[in-house]
Design a protein around this motif. Sequence first.
Motif, PDB file in Angstrom:
ATOM      1  N   GLU A 194       0.871  -1.182   0.000  1.00 35.02           N
ATOM      2  CA  GLU A 194       0.000   0.000   0.000  1.00 35.02           C
ATOM      3  C   GLU A 194       0.912   1.236   0.000  1.00 35.02           C
ATOM      4  OE1 GLU A 194      -2.852   1.134   3.212  1.00 35.02           O
ATOM      5  OE2 GLU A 194      -3.928  -0.641   2.527  1.00 35.02           O
ATOM      6  N   VAL A 195       0.532   2.261  -0.759  1.00 35.10           N
ATOM      7  CA  VAL A 195       1.366   3.467  -0.833  1.00 35.10           C
ATOM      8  C   VAL A 195       0.711   4.580  -0.003  1.00 35.10           C
ATOM      9  CG1 VAL A 195       2.378   5.197  -2.380  1.00 35.10           C
ATOM     10  CG2 VAL A 195       2.160   2.815  -3.144  1.00 35.10           C
ATOM     11  N   LEU A 196       1.432   5.038   1.012  1.00 36.90           N
ATOM     12  CA  LEU A 196       0.910   6.076   1.913  1.00 36.90           C
ATOM     13  C   LEU A 196       1.753   7.339   1.748  1.00 36.90           C
ATOM     14  CD1 LEU A 196      -0.160   3.354   3.067  1.00 36.90           C
ATOM     15  CD2 LEU A 196      -0.026   4.367   5.316  1.00 36.90           C
ATOM     16  N   VAL A 197       1.084   8.468   1.516  1.00 35.95           N
ATOM     17  CA  VAL A 197       1.817   9.690   1.159  1.00 35.95           C
ATOM     18  C   VAL A 197       1.392  10.862   2.047  1.00 35.95           C
ATOM     19  CG1 VAL A 197       2.234  11.348  -0.725  1.00 35.95           C
ATOM     20  CG2 VAL A 197       2.044   8.913  -1.249  1.00 35.95           C
ATOM     21  N   HIS A 198       2.397  11.621   2.522  1.00 34.22           N
ATOM     22  CA  HIS A 198       2.122  12.840   3.307  1.00 34.22           C
ATOM     23  C   HIS A 198       1.756  13.965   2.333  1.00 34.22           C
ATOM     24  CE1 HIS A 198       2.774  16.250   6.016  1.00 34.22           C
ATOM     25  NE2 HIS A 198       2.782  15.400   7.026  1.00 34.22           N
ATOM     26  N   PRO A 199       0.770  14.806   2.693  1.00 32.33           N
ATOM     27  CA  PRO A 199       0.341  15.851   1.734  1.00 32.33           C
ATOM     28  C   PRO A 199       1.368  16.961   1.471  1.00 32.33           C
ATOM     29  CG  PRO A 199      -0.867  16.036   3.806  1.00 32.33           C
ATOM     30  CD  PRO A 199      -0.073  14.770   3.882  1.00 32.33           C
ATOM     31  N   GLU A 200       2.514  16.962   2.159  1.00 29.67           N
ATOM     32  CA  GLU A 200       3.567  17.931   1.814  1.00 29.67           C
ATOM     33  C   GLU A 200       4.318  17.496   0.556  1.00 29.67           C
ATOM     34  OE1 GLU A 200       6.282  18.781   5.044  1.00 29.67           O
ATOM     35  OE2 GLU A 200       4.649  19.337   6.359  1.00 29.67           O
ATOM     36  N   CYS A 201       4.052  16.270   0.084  1.00 26.99           N
ATOM     37  CA  CYS A 201       4.752  15.769  -1.118  1.00 26.99           C
ATOM     38  C   CYS A 201       4.252  16.468  -2.377  1.00 26.99           C
ATOM     39  CB  CYS A 201       4.524  14.262  -1.265  1.00 26.99           C
ATOM     40  SG  CYS A 201       5.405  13.294  -0.037  1.00 26.99           S
ATOM     41  N   HIS A 202       5.027  16.311  -3.452  1.00 28.28           N
ATOM     42  CA  HIS A 202       4.651  16.868  -4.757  1.00 28.28           C
ATOM     43  C   HIS A 202       3.367  16.189  -5.262  1.00 28.28           C
ATOM     44  CE1 HIS A 202       4.964  17.868  -9.040  1.00 28.28           C
ATOM     45  NE2 HIS A 202       5.656  18.923  -8.598  1.00 28.28           N
ATOM     46  N   THR A 203       2.537  16.957  -5.983  1.00 25.02           N
ATOM     47  CA  THR A 203       1.272  16.439  -6.520  1.00 25.02           C
ATOM     48  C   THR A 203       1.475  15.150  -7.315  1.00 25.02           C
ATOM     49  OG1 THR A 203       0.788  18.779  -6.817  1.00 25.02           O
ATOM     50  CG2 THR A 203      -0.832  17.252  -7.690  1.00 25.02           C
ATOM     51  N   SER A 204       2.589  15.062  -8.046  1.00 25.52           N
ATOM     52  CA  SER A 204       2.841  13.870  -8.873  1.00 25.52           C
ATOM     53  C   SER A 204       3.052  12.628  -8.006  1.00 25.52           C
ATOM     54  CB  SER A 204       4.071  14.093  -9.772  1.00 25.52           C
ATOM     55  OG  SER A 204       5.203  14.358  -8.971  1.00 25.52           O
ATOM     56  N   VAL A 205       3.471  12.804  -6.761  1.00 28.12           N
ATOM     57  CA  VAL A 205       3.631  11.674  -5.831  1.00 28.12           C
ATOM     58  C   VAL A 205       2.289  11.390  -5.151  1.00 28.12           C
ATOM     59  CG1 VAL A 205       4.806  10.909  -3.716  1.00 28.12           C
ATOM     60  CG2 VAL A 205       6.090  12.112  -5.497  1.00 28.12           C
ATOM     61  N   ILE A 206       1.594  12.464  -4.790  1.00 24.09           N
ATOM     62  CA  ILE A 206       0.273  12.313  -4.141  1.00 24.09           C
ATOM     63  C   ILE A 206      -0.663  11.499  -5.035  1.00 24.09           C
ATOM     64  CG2 ILE A 206      -1.793  13.640  -3.461  1.00 24.09           C
ATOM     65  CD1 ILE A 206       0.020  15.638  -2.117  1.00 24.09           C
ATOM     66  N   LYS A 207      -0.554  11.728  -6.347  1.00 21.16           N
ATOM     67  CA  LYS A 207      -1.411  11.022  -7.314  1.00 21.16           C
ATOM     68  C   LYS A 207      -1.251   9.508  -7.236  1.00 21.16           C
ATOM     69  CE  LYS A 207      -2.012  14.152 -11.186  1.00 21.16           C
ATOM     70  NZ  LYS A 207      -1.155  14.710 -12.224  1.00 21.16           N
ATOM     71  N   LEU A 208      -0.094   9.048  -6.771  1.00 16.88           N
ATOM     72  CA  LEU A 208       0.200   7.606  -6.749  1.00 16.88           C
ATOM     73  C   LEU A 208      -0.232   6.935  -5.444  1.00 16.88           C
ATOM     74  CD1 LEU A 208       3.817   7.881  -8.231  1.00 16.88           C
ATOM     75  CD2 LEU A 208       1.696   7.363  -9.459  1.00 16.88           C
ATOM     76  N   ALA A 209      -0.816   7.726  -4.550  1.00 16.70           N
ATOM     77  CA  ALA A 209      -1.103   7.202  -3.211  1.00 16.70           C
ATOM     78  C   ALA A 209      -2.373   6.359  -3.140  1.00 16.70           C
ATOM     79  CB  ALA A 209      -1.239   8.374  -2.247  1.00 16.70           C
ATOM     80  N   ASP A 210      -2.332   5.328  -2.275  1.00 13.10           N
ATOM     81  CA  ASP A 210      -3.560   4.632  -1.897  1.00 13.10           C
ATOM     82  C   ASP A 210      -4.215   5.377  -0.746  1.00 13.10           C
ATOM     83  OD1 ASP A 210      -3.322   2.294  -3.596  1.00 13.10           O
ATOM     84  OD2 ASP A 210      -1.557   1.810  -2.370  1.00 13.10           O
ATOM     85  N   TYR A 211      -3.361   6.074   0.019  1.00 18.70           N
ATOM     86  CA  TYR A 211      -3.868   6.845   1.159  1.00 18.70           C
ATOM     87  C   TYR A 211      -3.014   8.100   1.288  1.00 18.70           C
ATOM     88  CZ  TYR A 211      -4.780   8.390   5.887  1.00 18.70           C
ATOM     89  OH  TYR A 211      -5.096   9.165   6.977  1.00 18.70           O
ATOM     90  N   ILE A 212      -3.667   9.247   1.508  1.00 18.82           N
ATOM     91  CA  ILE A 212      -2.933  10.517   1.715  1.00 18.82           C
ATOM     92  C   ILE A 212      -3.265  10.990   3.124  1.00 18.82           C
ATOM     93  CG2 ILE A 212      -2.606  12.899   0.878  1.00 18.82           C
ATOM     94  CD1 ILE A 212      -4.240  11.710  -1.701  1.00 18.82           C
ATOM     95  N   GLY A 213      -2.250  11.270   3.914  1.00 19.98           N
ATOM     96  CA  GLY A 213      -2.557  11.740   5.269  1.00 19.98           C
ATOM     97  C   GLY A 213      -1.341  12.262   5.991  1.00 19.98           C
ATOM     98  N   SER A 214      -1.629  12.977   7.068  1.00 18.84           N
ATOM     99  CA  SER A 214      -0.585  13.528   7.932  1.00 18.84           C
ATOM    100  C   SER A 214       0.091  12.380   8.679  1.00 18.84           C
ATOM    101  CB  SER A 214      -1.226  14.471   8.932  1.00 18.84           C
ATOM    102  OG  SER A 214      -2.083  13.716   9.769  1.00 18.84           O
ATOM    103  N   THR A 215       1.053  12.710   9.517  1.00 16.18           N
ATOM    104  CA  THR A 215       1.760  11.690  10.287  1.00 16.18           C
ATOM    105  C   THR A 215       0.767  10.838  11.091  1.00 16.18           C
ATOM    106  OG1 THR A 215       3.592  13.231  10.443  1.00 16.18           O
ATOM    107  CG2 THR A 215       3.604  11.380  11.980  1.00 16.18           C
ATOM    108  N   SER A 216      -0.131  11.510  11.821  1.00 14.22           N
ATOM    109  CA  SER A 216      -1.086  10.749  12.643  1.00 14.22           C
ATOM    110  C   SER A 216      -2.051   9.962  11.753  1.00 14.22           C
ATOM    111  CB  SER A 216      -1.849  11.669  13.588  1.00 14.22           C
ATOM    112  OG  SER A 216      -2.453  12.703  12.858  1.00 14.22           O
ATOM    113  N   GLY A 217      -2.407  10.543  10.602  1.00 18.75           N
ATOM    114  CA  GLY A 217      -3.297   9.847   9.664  1.00 18.75           C
ATOM    115  C   GLY A 217      -2.648   8.571   9.144  1.00 18.75           C
ATOM    116  N   ILE A 218      -1.364   8.661   8.785  1.00 18.90           N
ATOM    117  CA  ILE A 218      -0.638   7.493   8.269  1.00 18.90           C
ATOM    118  C   ILE A 218      -0.574   6.422   9.361  1.00 18.90           C
ATOM    119  CG2 ILE A 218       1.684   6.681   7.597  1.00 18.90           C
ATOM    120  CD1 ILE A 218       1.985   9.275   5.956  1.00 18.90           C
ATOM    121  N   MET A 219      -0.297   6.832  10.587  1.00 14.27           N
ATOM    122  CA  MET A 219      -0.180   5.857  11.676  1.00 14.27           C
ATOM    123  C   MET A 219      -1.528   5.162  11.945  1.00 14.27           C
ATOM    124  SD  MET A 219       2.541   7.709  14.108  1.00 14.27           S
ATOM    125  CE  MET A 219       4.299   7.431  13.825  1.00 14.27           C
ATOM    126  N   LYS A 220      -2.584   5.931  11.847  1.00 17.08           N
ATOM    127  CA  LYS A 220      -3.922   5.365  12.082  1.00 17.08           C
ATOM    128  C   LYS A 220      -4.259   4.364  10.964  1.00 17.08           C
ATOM    129  CE  LYS A 220      -8.554   7.043  13.217  1.00 17.08           C
ATOM    130  NZ  LYS A 220      -9.371   7.055  11.992  1.00 17.08           N
TER     131      LYS A 220
END
Length: 302
Positions: free
Chosen positions: A194-220
């Motif tokens: 699963e690909v988890l991406v922080h929203p501070e990343c570039h849009t081109s990386v965010i596009k590849l995410a299965d989940y986008i979230g902050s640190t606490s969001g990723i941990m949850k």
Amino acid sequence: MNKIDIINKIKKIKQEKNAVILAHCYQNIEIDEVADFVGDSLSLSQQAAKTDADIIIFAGVYFMAETAKILSPQKKVILPRLESGCLMADMINTEELKTFKAQYPESPVVCYVNSTAEIKAESDICCTSANAVKVVQSLPDKRILFVPDRGLGAYVASQLPDKEIICYSGYCPTHMRIRPEDIFEKQAKYPDAEVLVHPECHTSVIKLADYIGSTSGIMKRIKESSAKVFIIATEKGVVDRLQRDYPEKTFILASEKAICENMKWTTLEDILISLETEQPEITVDKHIAEKAFSAIDKMLKI
Ligand code: 13P
Ligand code: SF4
């Protein structure tokens, strides 16, 4: 002194001085051995606002200690390594913000908490990556100015199509170092991840995410997901802690370049010295602190 002695000494002095150690998840993982609380920017602000300690030792970067001081002005706030800045926070100064605001005088400014006290003081409300969408949504205005992070601002805009979000041009160099090719390379090796991406990343990386979230969001998300392997596009400290906390799962750092150098300077020795000397203390000009408090407090009330 060996590591165990340093840890024991920190714990003893901490108790004697009624001090609390707050640590961001991007710190070196050994800091967790003495920290009273480890978390993301939002949870650390909440902790700083409610602690009854006399001294806050902030294992993080400058703007975090400054935010703690603004929320708890009567407490002594110490940043063990004074030079731990945030490159994104330094991408906008008061003059630049005033020029930006002058172009859209009617529109409110939402300011990412990763900013200086002066910038917060000139903003209407703060946000962190964990609550940015909620904060922007809470404002009645259609057009919103978002500073300083264009990455997080673009992500918020994608979630709120009814809003017109004008972003400042700042960015986080740590997260922007992660490229789409890094994700493709890791996916080729771990096709079920699963690909988890922080929203501070570039849009081109965010596009590849299965989940986008902050640190606490990723941990949850990790806690709730049935996947066994995760590609994590954020700072290395998060991956280190996830691997420690979920040894049965596999965590792949999207890029070895995703390390925030400023976050890694603080050592256990620095924490011990800062507890002993109660230095370097962080102060904020009273007038600026009052205005910045209002922006942070509005966020915490949402
Ligand atoms: P969060 O703690 O809100 O996830 O922010 C990430 C960050 O860059 C902190 O400096
Ligand atoms: Fe600043 Fe980015 Fe480092 Fe966070 S990770 S402290 S936003 S430079």
